[in-house]
Design a protein around this motif. Structure first.
Motif, PDB file in Angstrom:
ATOM      1  N   UNK A 302     103.543  55.874  56.935  1.00 38.91           N
ATOM      2  CA  UNK A 302     103.616  55.620  55.463  1.00 38.91           C
ATOM      3  C   UNK A 302     103.299  54.231  55.173  1.00 38.91           C
ATOM      4  N   UNK A 303     102.306  53.690  54.442  1.00 40.07           N
ATOM      5  CA  UNK A 303     102.127  52.445  54.304  1.00 40.07           C
ATOM      6  C   UNK A 303     101.138  52.456  52.937  1.00 40.07           C
ATOM      7  N   UNK A 304     100.941  51.534  52.174  1.00 40.68           N
ATOM      8  CA  UNK A 304      99.609  51.512  51.282  1.00 40.68           C
ATOM      9  C   UNK A 304      98.339  51.981  51.782  1.00 40.68           C
ATOM     10  N   UNK A 305      98.110  51.402  52.941  1.00 41.73           N
ATOM     11  CA  UNK A 305      96.553  52.112  53.425  1.00 41.73           C
ATOM     12  C   UNK A 305      96.653  53.458  53.633  1.00 41.73           C
ATOM     13  N   UNK A 306      97.531  54.074  54.277  1.00 43.31           N
ATOM     14  CA  UNK A 306      97.478  55.628  54.515  1.00 43.31           C
ATOM     15  C   UNK A 306      97.894  56.398  53.428  1.00 43.31           C
ATOM     16  N   UNK A 307      98.737  55.730  52.571  1.00 39.29           N
ATOM     17  CA  UNK A 307      99.049  56.744  51.297  1.00 39.29           C
ATOM     18  C   UNK A 307      97.555  56.721  50.439  1.00 39.29           C
ATOM     19  N   UNK A 308      96.781  55.695  50.313  1.00 36.53           N
ATOM     20  CA  UNK A 308      95.612  55.850  49.416  1.00 36.53           C
ATOM     21  C   UNK A 308      94.388  56.304  50.150  1.00 36.53           C
ATOM     22  N   UNK A 309      94.198  56.368  51.519  1.00 37.30           N
ATOM     23  CA  UNK A 309      93.045  56.733  52.278  1.00 37.30           C
ATOM     24  C   UNK A 309      92.981  57.917  52.813  1.00 37.30           C
ATOM     25  N   UNK A 310      92.017  58.770  52.666  1.00 38.91           N
ATOM     26  CA  UNK A 310      91.819  59.946  53.407  1.00 38.91           C
ATOM     27  C   UNK A 310      90.953  59.512  54.534  1.00 38.91           C
ATOM     28  N   UNK A 311      91.463  59.976  56.021  1.00 38.40           N
ATOM     29  CA  UNK A 311      90.650  59.805  57.218  1.00 38.40           C
ATOM     30  C   UNK A 311      89.785  61.073  57.192  1.00 38.40           C
ATOM     31  N   UNK A 312      88.590  60.610  58.246  1.00 42.29           N
ATOM     32  CA  UNK A 312      87.696  61.646  58.553  1.00 42.29           C
ATOM     33  C   UNK A 312      88.264  62.385  59.609  1.00 42.29           C
ATOM     34  N   UNK A 313      88.930  61.888  60.692  1.00 45.03           N
ATOM     35  CA  UNK A 313      89.118  62.885  62.028  1.00 45.03           C
ATOM     36  C   UNK A 313      89.706  64.269  61.789  1.00 45.03           C
ATOM     37  N   UNK A 314      90.727  64.317  60.926  1.00 49.85           N
ATOM     38  CA  UNK A 314      91.400  65.825  60.646  1.00 49.85           C
ATOM     39  C   UNK A 314      90.116  66.677  60.148  1.00 49.85           C
ATOM     40  N   UNK A 315      89.373  66.227  59.263  1.00 50.34           N
ATOM     41  CA  UNK A 315      88.117  67.065  58.774  1.00 50.34           C
ATOM     42  C   UNK A 315      87.242  67.513  59.837  1.00 50.34           C
ATOM     43  N   UNK A 316      87.006  66.613  60.897  1.00 47.47           N
ATOM     44  CA  UNK A 316      86.420  66.846  62.137  1.00 47.47           C
ATOM     45  C   UNK A 316      87.040  68.134  62.747  1.00 47.47           C
ATOM     46  N   UNK A 317      88.466  68.049  62.989  1.00 45.46           N
ATOM     47  CA  UNK A 317      88.898  69.126  63.812  1.00 45.46           C
ATOM     48  C   UNK A 317      89.002  70.446  62.829  1.00 45.46           C
ATOM     49  N   UNK A 318      89.086  70.069  61.623  1.00 43.50           N
ATOM     50  CA  UNK A 318      89.319  71.672  60.798  1.00 43.50           C
ATOM     51  C   UNK A 318      87.932  72.065  60.764  1.00 43.50           C
ATOM     52  N   UNK A 319      86.798  71.357  60.886  1.00 42.47           N
ATOM     53  CA  UNK A 319      85.667  72.033  60.718  1.00 42.47           C
ATOM     54  C   UNK A 319      85.202  72.821  62.270  1.00 42.47           C
ATOM     55  N   UNK A 320      85.902  72.470  63.240  1.00 45.03           N
ATOM     56  CA  UNK A 320      85.722  73.060  64.391  1.00 45.03           C
ATOM     57  C   UNK A 320      86.608  73.916  64.583  1.00 45.03           C
ATOM     58  N   UNK A 333      97.527  64.461  52.242  1.00 46.69           N
ATOM     59  CA  UNK A 333      97.798  65.714  51.453  1.00 46.69           C
ATOM     60  C   UNK A 333      96.793  66.186  50.504  1.00 46.69           C
ATOM     61  N   UNK A 334      95.634  65.028  50.699  1.00 45.02           N
ATOM     62  CA  UNK A 334      94.287  65.629  49.838  1.00 45.02           C
ATOM     63  C   UNK A 334      93.480  66.376  50.641  1.00 45.02           C
ATOM     64  N   UNK A 335      93.846  66.661  52.024  1.00 45.21           N
ATOM     65  CA  UNK A 335      92.958  67.456  52.886  1.00 45.21           C
ATOM     66  C   UNK A 335      93.978  68.596  53.393  1.00 45.21           C
ATOM     67  N   UNK A 336      95.056  68.398  53.240  1.00 44.10           N
ATOM     68  CA  UNK A 336      95.626  69.667  53.910  1.00 44.10           C
ATOM     69  C   UNK A 336      96.680  70.359  52.932  1.00 44.10           C
ATOM     70  N   UNK A 337      96.880  71.567  52.846  1.00 45.81           N
ATOM     71  CA  UNK A 337      97.698  72.475  52.236  1.00 45.81           C
ATOM     72  C   UNK A 337      98.570  73.058  53.111  1.00 45.81           C
ATOM     73  N   UNK A 338      99.928  72.581  53.047  1.00 50.58           N
ATOM     74  CA  UNK A 338     100.887  72.874  54.052  1.00 50.58           C
ATOM     75  C   UNK A 338     100.991  74.479  54.262  1.00 50.58           C
ATOM     76  N   UNK A 339     100.918  74.968  55.614  1.00 49.87           N
ATOM     77  CA  UNK A 339     101.062  76.184  55.904  1.00 49.87           C
ATOM     78  C   UNK A 339      99.977  77.192  55.679  1.00 49.87           C
ATOM     79  N   UNK A 340      98.755  76.713  54.885  1.00 50.48           N
ATOM     80  CA  UNK A 340      97.525  77.229  54.863  1.00 50.48           C
ATOM     81  C   UNK A 340      96.394  76.783  55.780  1.00 50.48           C
ATOM     82  N   UNK A 341      96.172  75.282  55.561  1.00 53.62           N
ATOM     83  CA  UNK A 341      95.067  74.628  56.213  1.00 53.62           C
ATOM     84  C   UNK A 341      95.374  73.684  57.332  1.00 53.62           C
TER      85      UNK A 341
END
Length: 400
Positions: A302-320, A333-341
């Motif tokens: 947790x730091x300013x960079x990670x709290x503000x910016x969504x990464x791409x890599x989790x999307x790649x894994x989820x797409x697969x 938290x913008x990408x993942x719903x806990x327990x669902x995705x």
């Protein structure tokens, strides 16, 4: 509608920035727009070899600015802006774009703003991250330094004068609104994937390849090894889990500034037998690395960079269709719903991280359900075809 994009760098240089740029250009072409691109002199500085004045990448013209002298200080940055202004002016006269779309860092936007105003062409400025925050995390300069404050003030000033501002996530958008940028001016065009490019090889390729041992419970991270990714926490968590999950194997694919320290940590924790460093791998082998993983883990601190910016890599894994566990920083938290995705765990919390990994390793049905639901969400909400339409609508509003 012709759009002139001003980029820091592009393919054939490989980076997350270059791949997003490529996808932006291709998605806009697919949406019926006419994208043209110009890279800054920083492309040549990183490429370190001769480049033609213009290259065609995916059938799209990418113009180069050539190299400049002056180094990385104020003189060098001034030379970058001056050269960009000259090249932008030439391309405006030749291409007659309807919109100029400058992409971070702010030096690109400064050059584009001057020439857009001179030619009376709308300017869109896209911010993928606040570069002063990335520089502070890398130790280039401190978050309380004069340069940090200068870059931040410059970015804010450019956003006030641009006709539209694009960010890649809500975290960045909220930060700009907090600086007084008009709500109606700031749009989000998020990170996305091309589903047709994301498919796993046959199971045997992952089972018998160098990325997986038969029968192993493989936990993987695929990306760059920066401090904020929290890979030291991941090694610590996996070292604690080996007694409970003796089949566990941690696969770290990639490289970066933290690699040497991570190798030392794995050795110190007696985990060299369960932690595998592959080094950087060819892009063609990335699908095999994903195929070898039972789950992907993203333990960002947790730091300013990670709290503000969504990464791409989790999307790649989820797409697969791969299940993901990620720290609960704002970008995740913008990408993942806990327990669902996916599974979220508290940031900077080694026991919480270990518990999330253990939960997923212990239940194949849970991994399959989360992987399926994550893929369905990505295909519905995070594709580049969808983004191409978002850009087209944005430009139309900008011109009108």
């Amino acid at each position: 509608m012709k759009i002139l994009h001003i980029l820091d760098h592009s393919l054939p240089l490989q980076s997350g920035y270059a791949f997003r740029s490529r996808n932006i250009l291709r998605s806009q072409k697919g949406a019926g727009l006419e994208p043209v691109a110009l890279t800054s002199p920083k492309h040549e500085a990183s490429w370190k070899r001769p480049s033609p004045a213009v290259e065609r990448i995916d059938g799209i013209a990418v113009h180069r600015s050539g190299s400049v002298a002056g180094g990385n200080g104020v003189i060098g940055e001034g030379a970058v802006v001056w050269r960009l202004r000259s090249r932008i002016r030439t391309l405006i006269e030749r291409e007659r774009p309807a919109v100029i779309h400058a992409h971070s860092p702010v030096l690109n936007a400064l050059a584009a703003l001057v020439e857009a105003r001179r030619a009376r062409i709308p300017l869109v400025y896209e911010i993928r991250a606040f570069w002063e925050d990335a520089a502070a995390d890398l130790g280039t300069y401190g978050s309380s330094s004069a340069k940090y404050r200068l870059v931040r003030a410059l970015e804010t000033a450019v956003c006030r004068r641009a006709d539209r501002v694009v960010t890649i996530c809500e975290g960045l958008r909220r930060d700009l609104l907090g600086r007084g940028i008009e709500d109606a001016k700031v749009a989000v065009v998020p990170n996305a994937v091309n589903p047709s490019e994301f498919s796993l090889p046959e199971a045997s390729a992952g089972e018998n390849g160098r990325f997986r041992q038969p029968g192993a419970g493989t936990v993987a991270f695929i990306g760059s090894f920066y401090h904020y990714e929290g890979l030291d926490l991941l090694i610590e968590a996996c070292a604690r889990l080996v007694a409970r999950h003796p089949e566990l194997r941690l696969l770290l694919v990639g490289g970066g500034p933290m690699e040497a320290r991570l190798r030392v940590l794995a050795e110190r924790r007696g985990a060299t037998g369960s932690v595998v460093f592959t080094g950087r791998i060819p892009h063609a082998e990335v699908a095999q690395a994903y195929a070898a993983a039972d789950l992907l883990v993203y333990p960002r601190k947790s730091m300013r960079l990670t709290e503000l910016v969504t990464p791409l890599k989790p999307l790649e894994a989820m797409a697969l269709g791969k299940p993901v566990a990620a720290s609960g920083v704002g970008g995740h938290r913008e990408l993942i719903r806990h327990g669902e995705t996916g599974i979220l765990f508290p940031p900077d919390d080694i026991p919480g991280l270990a518990s999330a990994i253990s939960t997923l390793l212990s239940s194949k049905s849970l991994r399959e359900r989360i992987g399926r639901q994550g893929r369905d969400w990505v295909l519905r909400e995070r594709t580049w075809d969808r983004n191409g339409a978002l850009y087209r609508a944005l430009y139309s509003r900008c011109i009108s």
